[in-house]
Scaffold this motif. Sequence first.
Motif, PDB file in Angstrom:
ATOM      1  N   UNK A 141      -0.557   4.377  12.807  1.00 31.46           N
ATOM      2  CA  UNK A 141       0.385   5.499  12.829  1.00 31.46           C
ATOM      3  C   UNK A 141      -0.180   6.584  11.920  1.00 31.46           C
ATOM      4  N   UNK A 142      -0.590   7.733  12.475  1.00 32.74           N
ATOM      5  CA  UNK A 142      -1.270   8.756  11.669  1.00 32.74           C
ATOM      6  C   UNK A 142      -0.488   9.208  10.442  1.00 32.74           C
ATOM      7  N   UNK A 143       0.847   9.197  10.536  1.00 27.15           N
ATOM      8  CA  UNK A 143       1.643   9.641   9.390  1.00 27.15           C
ATOM      9  C   UNK A 143       1.641   8.640   8.235  1.00 27.15           C
ATOM     10  N   UNK A 144       1.155   7.432   8.486  1.00 33.35           N
ATOM     11  CA  UNK A 144       1.172   6.388   7.456  1.00 33.35           C
ATOM     12  C   UNK A 144      -0.257   6.008   7.116  1.00 33.35           C
ATOM     13  N   UNK A 145      -0.623   6.201   5.862  1.00 30.35           N
ATOM     14  CA  UNK A 145      -1.932   5.776   5.382  1.00 30.35           C
ATOM     15  C   UNK A 145      -1.740   4.682   4.340  1.00 30.35           C
ATOM     16  N   UNK A 146      -2.690   3.767   4.264  1.00 31.29           N
ATOM     17  CA  UNK A 146      -2.607   2.671   3.304  1.00 31.29           C
ATOM     18  C   UNK A 146      -2.800   3.207   1.890  1.00 31.29           C
ATOM     19  N   UNK A 147      -2.030   2.656   0.963  1.00 32.86           N
ATOM     20  CA  UNK A 147      -2.029   3.097  -0.426  1.00 32.86           C
ATOM     21  C   UNK A 147      -2.515   1.955  -1.313  1.00 32.86           C
ATOM     22  N   UNK A 148      -3.340   2.303  -2.295  1.00 33.32           N
ATOM     23  CA  UNK A 148      -3.864   1.310  -3.233  1.00 33.32           C
ATOM     24  C   UNK A 148      -2.949   1.238  -4.458  1.00 33.32           C
ATOM     25  N   UNK A 149      -2.146   0.186  -4.519  1.00 32.59           N
ATOM     26  CA  UNK A 149      -1.354  -0.129  -5.711  1.00 32.59           C
ATOM     27  C   UNK A 149      -1.490  -1.630  -5.936  1.00 32.59           C
ATOM     28  N   UNK A 150      -2.105  -2.002  -7.065  1.00 29.13           N
ATOM     29  CA  UNK A 150      -2.342  -3.429  -7.291  1.00 29.13           C
ATOM     30  C   UNK A 150      -2.497  -3.680  -8.782  1.00 29.13           C
ATOM     31  N   UNK A 151      -2.790  -4.917  -9.139  1.00 34.41           N
ATOM     32  CA  UNK A 151      -2.891  -5.315 -10.542  1.00 34.41           C
ATOM     33  C   UNK A 151      -4.297  -4.987 -11.056  1.00 34.41           C
TER      34      UNK A 151
END
Length: 364
Positions: A141-151
């Motif tokens: 879905x072009x409006x949704x990009x993966x986000x990097x949030x981690x430990x």
Amino acid sequence: MKIFVINPGSTSTKIAVFDNEKPVWVASAHHAANELAEFHHVNEQYAYRKDFVLRLLAEASIPLDFDAVIARGGLLKPTPGGVYPIDERMKHDLMHARMEHACNLGALIADEIARQCHCPAYIADPEVVDELQPVARLTGIPEIKRISIFHALNSKAVSRKYAASIGKHYEDLNLIVVHLGGGISVGAHHKGRVIDVNNALNGEGPFSPERAGTIPGDQFAELCFSGKYTLKQIKKLLNGKGGLTAHLGMNDVVTIARKASEGEEPYKEVLDAMLYTVAKQVGAMYVTLRGHTDAIILTGGIAHSEYCVARLREQIDYLAPVILMPGEDEMGSLAYNALGALRGELPLQTYRPEEEKNDTPEAI
């Protein structure tokens, strides 16, 4: 080297003084709900939290005489990992952060104390470390990009410690780091950069003691529009009331693992299912690294569980050596980073999130 570490949490503040790698004084206190209720925004807690830290130091007769002050990073704009001197741009972004959390105050307090004792002030590996390779960002879905949030803090710290233990540098290795806590993150560390990792906060990857992880999209869409839940309640299912909590009504992995080891249902089935989703994510990161994996590191609080570690080992140990580094020593990890910066062993980074967006390495 004398290092002062500051780690503000939602309802607590942890501080410590380290003599090189050794903690020589540690203090922590829970802030009363009625005291925090007086503040309408977390930024308003700045003076309250700073005065609290200074009071504890004074009560312990610890002078403001440090070689460095380092704080938990805060929810900045996405930026690569590393040790960062605290500067005006960083402080501005923390004061105007999109996500409100007390950790945003750590760098502000650290900077003020460092000014008083004329020493450098740092942060290291904030939760928003973003080193994703380009192909890892897109979704269907072009409006949704993966986000990097981690430990990031713990994951990178244990990676560096493991590398040092075998006489190598973090930047020499390909690692899969599995942080097992209230949230679970599984990252592919390629030569010192986390080129892919699940968003461990709100809806991706393994399910965990409190988080839902990846779930079937169509069924989730129907649930969202069923009328049973508000948007706030849906978000709480993703982060806070999902995972083991949703299935079993508890997030106490020690108790759940004990019941699972005795074969008690539904504890065994649900916990085994969670660990299965972790193992699948490890497999995905193995593909990301194209099979070139020097080790798989298991860390975080759940890595203390013999049951959980054993179940994971039997599903992943044929991929690469499994290294156990349990716990999450945020204070020690921060001190480790400050010490590395002071000794010149860890290069200092410059906080420049906008420019980094156009400086991302190609996919491996």
